[in-house]
Design an enzyme around this catalytic site. Structure first.
Site, PDB file in Angstrom:
ATOM      1  N   LYS A 268       3.126  -3.163   6.487  1.00  0.00           N
ATOM      2  CA  LYS A 268       3.260  -3.437   5.054  1.00  0.00           C
ATOM      3  C   LYS A 268       4.721  -3.282   4.629  1.00  0.00           C
ATOM      4  O   LYS A 268       5.268  -4.111   3.896  1.00  0.00           O
ATOM      5  CB  LYS A 268       2.363  -2.495   4.239  1.00  0.00           C
ATOM      6  CG  LYS A 268       0.874  -2.823   4.317  1.00  0.00           C
ATOM      7  CD  LYS A 268       0.548  -4.088   3.537  1.00  0.00           C
ATOM      8  CE  LYS A 268      -0.908  -4.490   3.596  1.00  0.00           C
ATOM      9  NZ  LYS A 268      -1.171  -5.800   2.972  1.00  0.00           N
TER      10      LYS A 268
ATOM     11  N   TYR B  66      -0.301   0.142  10.202  1.00  0.00           N
ATOM     12  CA  TYR B  66      -0.582  -0.567   8.951  1.00  0.00           C
ATOM     13  C   TYR B  66       0.549  -0.353   7.935  1.00  0.00           C
ATOM     14  O   TYR B  66       1.070  -1.306   7.347  1.00  0.00           O
ATOM     15  CB  TYR B  66      -1.910  -0.059   8.393  1.00  0.00           C
ATOM     16  CG  TYR B  66      -2.315  -0.619   7.054  1.00  0.00           C
ATOM     17  CD1 TYR B  66      -2.803  -1.916   6.941  1.00  0.00           C
ATOM     18  CD2 TYR B  66      -2.248   0.168   5.903  1.00  0.00           C
ATOM     19  CE1 TYR B  66      -3.204  -2.421   5.709  1.00  0.00           C
ATOM     20  CE2 TYR B  66      -2.648  -0.331   4.677  1.00  0.00           C
ATOM     21  CZ  TYR B  66      -3.127  -1.624   4.575  1.00  0.00           C
ATOM     22  OH  TYR B  66      -3.512  -2.113   3.358  1.00  0.00           O
TER      23      TYR B  66
ATOM     24  N   SER C  70       0.834  -1.202   0.000  1.00  0.00           N
ATOM     25  CA  SER C  70       0.000   0.000   0.000  1.00  0.00           C
ATOM     26  C   SER C  70       0.866   1.248   0.000  1.00  0.00           C
ATOM     27  O   SER C  70       2.008   1.240   0.477  1.00  0.00           O
ATOM     28  CB  SER C  70      -0.864  -0.019   1.258  1.00  0.00           C
ATOM     29  OG  SER C  70      -1.349   1.264   1.561  1.00  0.00           O
TER      30      SER C  70
END
Lengths: 324, 324
Positions: free
Chosen positions: A153, A149, A125
């Site tokens: 990632k 997050y 992402s």
């Protein structure tokens, strides 16, 4: 060719399966496609294999790995909002399950009498980036994530790259733009308002805009996201020179441009369903998000996205309006 | 103030302890300094606490964390050569022990009646970078490590940054240049020849140069490395704006310039002890290493290194020659 889709019950996973069973994958027998997720909404009649399970369980991952899939799409994730709320769960699923998966695949590689090296297509992402940003983010810009997050990632990308460099697996990390317009109801991603303000009005429902219309962001459609995944299958990852995390193409536009496109396509009455309702928490988060990229490598590799927000709305209308 | 040094038995750790017990840390009572490592060479008579233990054991880490140190220097690592040979051990110690440490400290933070947030000063490395490089590497250049060691350091940095962003700990990752001239015998770091070709001749021993003299690299002295660590204590990490991994200053020079400095300081007879013995494996590894940086942020934060290789040799002669 045996294919596994981790997180197949999610929005992109469902669309990927649907596309595979349509045109592009005529050569793949549905019984060679395996879907893995905690739950599978609306997928009872299909001819592929469903495996219900939890990526948080290393034993289940080992059993999966033992099936020696040729291609593994890894779409499973705890999304940004939830990973921020539930710190431990985010790290366990978004990073450590990647470790357990790669370890299990490494064991299969080592124990195989032939050269078993599965292709792994992992959805990362643009959340791996953090401010301050240059005007456009180049392929050489640092990862300085400002969410758990994003940090998860970015570190899973590093794992995947290193296992690949060692030849245990053959992976690519696709840094997806924000996917817009998401069908269905909002998920826990903090970015879901970008979809809501278009999807809800198109379905005659009110929508709330938590940020200023001048906010610029980086978007792609669900259809393009599936195109990215299918395109990645065709790429020879050995040409990536061990830089296996790729910034994908997208459309840089402001919320104002989103709304203008909606007005052009659906009229003022529909636009009137958007109500400004500033949310300082979301405003603060969004201020840290990337606004524009110069994804040279991805374009050279043949990845393609929309070039106007009109196209993104049209894609939603043709693929998803009324279907959920 | 209670201080813990993880990896205190290593070369930098030993020098750090020595310095702390000399001038700069007069205010710290030696009994408040704790050294942790698998083994402690030559450190039997000192007045600090020695804890022999294994960072690979989460229970030992928990017990350590329960002591609630104010400052933790994390210097422990499986070095590059060993991490490349022993894939699993490298990831376990260089990444997962960082996770266990941060988790244990987070628990202490949560369970403390006061606001317990330890300062963590972590030694990362320029091995987080990978080629191709620009002429000088800026503070915004991507991490694309081409060794397991580099990937482990880069992902441990991400963990430390995210735990810090959440307020559980307060960390900084110092990306050290290659340390030169290392005293003692060569360790398993693939870069150790940069030290060997100077140290061995200065000690009247032959040395083998495995690469071409045109090879350019980024160096700092052991004394500067200790200065970096001690300087980091004084920095307010809240000014780092959540970019907590810092490229440190160093000296960019070629092997030829190293040898020229040696000739100037010690004469041709000493230089004659260097024998060219090309090693294709090391040549290939070195081709992927950074050559020059523009470490603006670190300089602004007050970190300082040598500006000539003459200084680096002089530092070795004054600090280490004859002492090992």
């Amino acid at each position: 060719m045996k294919i596994l889709i981790l997180g197949a019950g999610g929005m992109v996973g469902q669309k990927l399966v649907k596309r595979m069973l349509q045109t592009e994958f005529n050569s793949v027998i549905p019984s060679n496609i395996y879907l893995f997720d905690l739950v599978f909404p609306h997928q009872n009649n299909i001819s592929v294999n469903l495996i219900r399970g939890d990526l948080g369980d290393p034993q289940q991952i080992k059993k999966l790995a033992a099936k020696r899939f040729d291609i593994i799409f890894h779409l499973a994730a705890i999304v940004s909002g939830e990973a921020e709320e539930n710190f431990n769960k985010g790290w366990q699923i978004n990073l450590f399950s990647m470790w357990h998966l790669l370890e299990a695949l490494k064991e299969e590689h080592i124990n195989s009498s032939y050269e078993y090296v599965p292709k792994i297509i992992y959805t990362s992402s643009i959340a791996v980036f953090g401010p301050p940003y240059p005007k456009t983010i180049s392929d050489e810009f640092l990862c300085a994530p400002q969410t758990s997050y994003g940090a998860q990632k970015a570190s899973a990308e590093l794992l995947l790259s290193d296992f690949s460099r060692k030849g245990f697996v053959n992976g690519i990390s696709l840094r997806l733009p924000t996917i817009c317009i998401r069908p269905g109801s909002a998920n826990k991603a903090a970015s879901s308002f970008f979809s809501n303000i278009i999807r809800e009005p198109l379905n005659n429902k009110p929508a709330y805009l938590p940020v200023d219309t001048s906010v610029r962001h980086w978007h792609t459609s669900p259809r393009s996201a599936v195109n990215f995944l299918l395109h990645a299958i065709k790429i020879d990852f050995s040409n990536l020179n061990d830089r296996r995390a790729i910034n994908l193409p997208g459309l840089s536009c402001t919320v104002e441009e989103q709304i203008e496109a909606l007005r052009k396509i659906a009229g003022q009455n529909v636009v009137d369903l958007i109500e400004s309702r500033p949310d300082p928490i979301i405003e603060k988060m969004v201020a840290g998000w990337p606004r524009n990229f110069d994804p040279k490598r991805a374009l050279k590799l043949g990845f393609k996205s929309e070039t106007t927000f009109d196209q993104i709305i049209s894609t939603y209308i043709s693929d998803d309006l009324g279907s959920v």
